[in-house]
Design an enzyme around this catalytic site. Structure first.
Site, mmCIF file in Angstrom:
data_model
loop_
_atom_site.group_PDB
_atom_site.id
_atom_site.type_symbol
_atom_site.label_atom_id
_atom_site.label_comp_id
_atom_site.label_asym_id
_atom_site.label_seq_id
_atom_site.Cartn_x
_atom_site.Cartn_y
_atom_site.Cartn_z
ATOM 1 N N ASP A 456 0.822 -1.209 0.000
ATOM 2 C CA ASP A 456 0.000 0.000 0.000
ATOM 3 C C ASP A 456 0.860 1.265 0.000
ATOM 4 O O ASP A 456 2.076 1.222 0.247
ATOM 5 C CB ASP A 456 -0.914 -0.022 1.240
ATOM 6 C CG ASP A 456 -2.300 0.533 0.951
ATOM 7 O OD1 ASP A 456 -2.401 1.415 0.084
ATOM 8 O OD2 ASP A 456 -3.262 0.090 1.606
ATOM 9 N N ASP A 521 -11.008 1.650 -3.067
ATOM 10 C CA ASP A 521 -11.520 1.339 -1.735
ATOM 11 C C ASP A 521 -13.040 1.369 -1.714
ATOM 12 O O ASP A 521 -13.651 1.040 -0.694
ATOM 13 C CB ASP A 521 -10.981 2.339 -0.699
ATOM 14 C CG ASP A 521 -9.626 1.899 -0.161
ATOM 15 O OD1 ASP A 521 -9.205 0.772 -0.456
ATOM 16 O OD2 ASP A 521 -8.982 2.698 0.546
HETATM 17 C C1 GLA Z 1 -5.836 1.543 2.176
HETATM 18 C C2 GLA Z 1 -6.255 0.399 1.280
HETATM 19 C C3 GLA Z 1 -7.285 -0.434 1.980
HETATM 20 C C4 GLA Z 1 -6.706 -0.940 3.276
HETATM 21 C C5 GLA Z 1 -6.232 0.213 4.130
HETATM 22 C C6 GLA Z 1 -5.502 -0.267 5.350
HETATM 23 O O1 GLA Z 1 -6.871 2.434 2.354
HETATM 24 O O2 GLA Z 1 -6.722 0.869 0.057
HETATM 25 O O3 GLA Z 1 -7.701 -1.493 1.168
HETATM 26 O O4 GLA Z 1 -5.647 -1.816 3.002
HETATM 27 O O5 GLA Z 1 -5.359 1.064 3.419
HETATM 28 O O6 GLA Z 1 -5.090 0.759 6.157
#
Ligand code: GLA
Length: 721
Positions: A456, A521
């Site tokens: 990420d 997300d």
């Molecule tokens: C980001 C990602 C999510 C999740 C969060 C965790 O927002 O896109 O899918 O992994 O971080 O903190």
């Protein structure tokens, strides 16, 4: 002193041909090469009637020197348009003109050009490669400072592309967190069209690419052009109208001030542009990009395995990763057919919320007193692969790492260290920082034979100064690619997902190092339809992370039925992202049916072409496969406003063949209808032997559709007899 810059060497032509496209340049030893053509396939050997300058009468009150568009137009010596290069030496040597050109054709599909400006003391090397099979043109540039003093390079296009005068519109993508790949269509005019990104990652806001269309071009026919900058950092693209009616399209890295400072002898390599044109409309263009992307994905062993069904813990548990609960979720996941269990954020030391712990990459001692071993063993015993979330480039001020090494974060003297999601960005171009991250993550991968990292990157770069005060944007991108490669070299079977607050780092460059992207997300299936359709213009479905979330969706508060959520996720790299333990037995059966359906169809969905279409009346569709066998997914996004359903034309079908059509439904769907009403012929699609129809009828007249409720899907398998 000469009063003209006109070259004297005889012009020559060089062409590259793909299956359906060609490009042609005019070059001579003592001038920058001119763009003559990029478009539909020319007959091999077809040439312009004369050098360009012999075809263009000079307008009044112009320079006596005619300067057409070159492959690298430069400022100051007769060119008034956008420059592919902006540079100076302490305020001098601000103009450039290439007067030496060497052309090499190392193979029939590649042109290499070395352009020298002996006055500005620069050498620009251009590489153009037109892939014969996919019609994808890749371009990149390398600039070398041949002078004795520093060159301040402010802009260097990775390439300059010509667009013919008949281009009229540009389709590009805007967005934000949870709202990626939103299509924006603008009319091309004499005003400069420009998109820029200075966020230090590919960004949600400005996808580094676009599609340019000509009148009449649609999903399956007509001339369209596409280009994308394969780069995960800052970028810029411009389309500029030129006085001969055509346009020039430049794409490149947006260099922050000082990033292009080249010492004597130093070189700067641009990212690659991946471009293509198609006479088969938007879907033809998508097919070209998909073919190119598939060729560059770094699969272990050289070939993709069927994409395993994921369970990701994020929306189910967020930071609340209590091992017994996680193991119980793993039990439920395995029982329903999940193949890879991914433990998201919350597993590492002190990570109980998003305010602390990034950087401390070892298991939280309270949550996992015995480390991750028991959990990983449990997941493996259940027959699933194990994946783990990391965010290597980031550090929370409240972390052991930051307390020990506050200087490791990107920062600017005298400026605040601006946090985002409570975090700072590490300077991973520093060897000791990269070593720290490699050691910590590699140790976990090795200890647990981790199959998969969700990688990420949850913030934009700001105050991104290196230790010596120089800007760190470019260095950061190169360093993350290197870190991913280093981990993959140590563990060749390791797969990586590129996530950045959802789809903030989706591009052709990161996908040389990673195998999946987290598209958004936002798992709301209705919202996902637009995002996925934007994404599919450039990227193939098998790397598109697509999960079934819960209802109501956490991101929007809207609820959709399980069948719709699953049908929207189905074509991508399918997964689940909620606490399955909350489902009752019928819902679990229903979900299990969808997993079986995905496994049955994933090979068909993930190889071959993708066609996107719409019938109007809030019905959009996509077909995956080829003319011999297709899986058709039809989504109704809103209630119908028509009494009778419009037909759905499938122009890719073989018009001389007959097809067998069968409705595709998860087992539990049978008997449970999402249809408002159907008709006798549509009933015959259900079950064996299906219905037989002429390809020509489906291609020209179209497939009859049932009346479906809003937010439902209708799926059909077509096979050529
Ligand atoms: C980001 C990602 C999510 C999740 C969060 C965790 O927002 O896109 O899918 O992994 O971080 O903190």
């Amino acid at each position: 002193m000469s009063y003209t810059a006109l070259p004297t060497a005889p012009p020559q032509f060089a062409a590259l041909h793909g299956r359906h496209s060609s490009l042609l340049i005019e070059w001579q030893d003592d001038d920058a090469p001119l763009w003559r053509y990029w478009g539909p396939r020319l007959a091999s050997g077809a040439l312009p009637p004369a050098p360009l300058r012999a075809l263009r009468p000079l307008p009044s009150f112009m320079l006596d020197h005619d300067q057409p568009l070159t492959l690298a137009p430069t400022f100051g010596v007769g060119w008034f348009g956008q420059s592919a290069l902006l540079a100076h030496r302490s305020g001098r040597a601000f103009a450039q003109a290439f007067s030496e050109c060497l052309l090499q054709t190392p193979d029939p599909q590649t042109l290499r050009l070395a352009l020298t400006d002996p006055v500005a003391q620069l050498r620009l090397e251009l590489r153009l490669h037109l892939d014969a099979a996919s019609d994808v043109l890749t371009l990149s540039s390398r600039l070398t400072n041949l002078g004795a003093d520093a060159l301040d390079l402010q802009w260097l296009a990775a390439g300059t592309l010509p667009l013919p005068a008949r281009c009229t519109a540009v389709r590009s993508y805007f967005g934000q967190h949870m709202h990626e790949f939103q299509l924006q269509t603008e009319v091309l005019s004499r005003s400069l069209w420009r998109r820029e990104n200075r966020r230090g990652r590919t960004s949600h806001d400005n996808f580094p690419g676009a599609v340019v269309t000509t009148p009449g071009a649609d999903a399956d026919a007509g001339l369209v052009y596409g280009a994308h900058l394969a780069w995960s950092g800052n970028h810029q693209q411009t389309i500029e109208w030129l006085h001969d009616g055509q346009y020039q399209w430049q794409l490149g890295e947006w260099l922050s001030p000082g990033e292009g400072l080249l010492a004597p002898g130093q070189t700067l390599d641009t990212p690659e542009i991946v471009a293509s044109c198609s006479t088969q409309g938007l879907n033809g263009l998508a097919a070209n990009f998909h073919a190119e992307l598939r060729a560059r994905l770094p699969w272990a062993g050289g070939a993709m395995r069927p994409r395993p069904v994921h369970l990701n813990t994020w929306e189910g548990f967020y930071f609340d990763l209590e091992p017994a609960k996680v193991m119980a979720l793993a039990d439920a996941a395995a029982a329903v057919g999940v193949e890879r269990f991914v433990v998201d954020d919350g597993w590492f030391q002190g990570r109980h919320h998003d305010r602390a712990a990034l950087g401390d990459w070892w298991p939280d001692a309270a949550k996992f007193p015995l480390g991750l071993g028991p959990l990983v063993a449990h997941v493996r015993r259940l027959g699933m692969e194990f994946g783990l979330w990391v965010e290597p480039e980031m550090v929370n001020p409240d972390s052991e790492l930051h307390r020990a090494h506050p200087d490791w974060a990107l920062q600017l003297d005298g400026r605040p260290m601006l946090t985002a999601r409570n975090q700072l960005v590490l300077d991973i171009a520093r060897p000791e920082v990269a070593d720290y991250l490699f050691d910590k993550i590699e140790a976990l991968v090795r200890a647990h034979a981790i199959d998969y990292l969700k990688w990420d990157h949850n913030r934009d770069l700001s105050c991104a100064g290196l230790a010596d005060g120089r800007p760190g944007y470019r260095a950061q991108v190169l360093a993350v690619y290197a870190l991913m490669d280093r981990l993959r070299a140590a563990h060749p079977a390791l797969e990586i997902e590129s996530c950045s607050g959802g789809g903030g780092r989706i591009d052709f460059a990161v996908l040389r190092h990673a195998h999946r992207v987290w598209t958004s997300d936002c798992i709301d299936a209705l919202a996902r339809i637009d995002t996925q359709r934007g994404y599919l213009q450039f990227f193939p479905p098998e790397v598109m992370g697509a999960h079934v979330g819960t209802a109501p969706a956490h991101s929007t508060g809207r609820s959709q039925g399980m069948d719709f959520r699953a049908a929207v996720a189905l074509p991508g790299h399918f997964g689940l992202e909620f606490d399955l333990r909350q489902l009752d037995a019928p819902a679990l059966t229903q979900l299990g049916d969808w997993l079986r359906l995905y496994k049955r169809w994933r090979e068909r969905l993930h190889h071959g072409r993708v066609w996107l279409g719409e019938t109007g009346d809030s019905v959009v569709w996509q077909a995956h496969g080829d003319a011999a066998e297709l899986l058709l997914l039809v989504y109704r996004t809103a209630p119908s406003t028509l009494r009778y359903m419009p037909l759905l034309r499938l122009p890719m079908l073989d018009r001389s063949a007959r097809y067998r059509l069968r409705q595709v439904e998860p087992d539990s769907q049978i008997g449970r209808r999402s249809l408002d009403s159907t008709a006798p012929w549509l009933e015959s699609l259900r079950g064996e032997p299906g219905a037989l129809i002429d390809g020509a009828w489906l291609a020209e007249a179209g497939l009859a559709l049932p009346r479906c409720k809003a937010e439902t899907a209708f799926m059909v398998h077509l096979s050529r007899l």
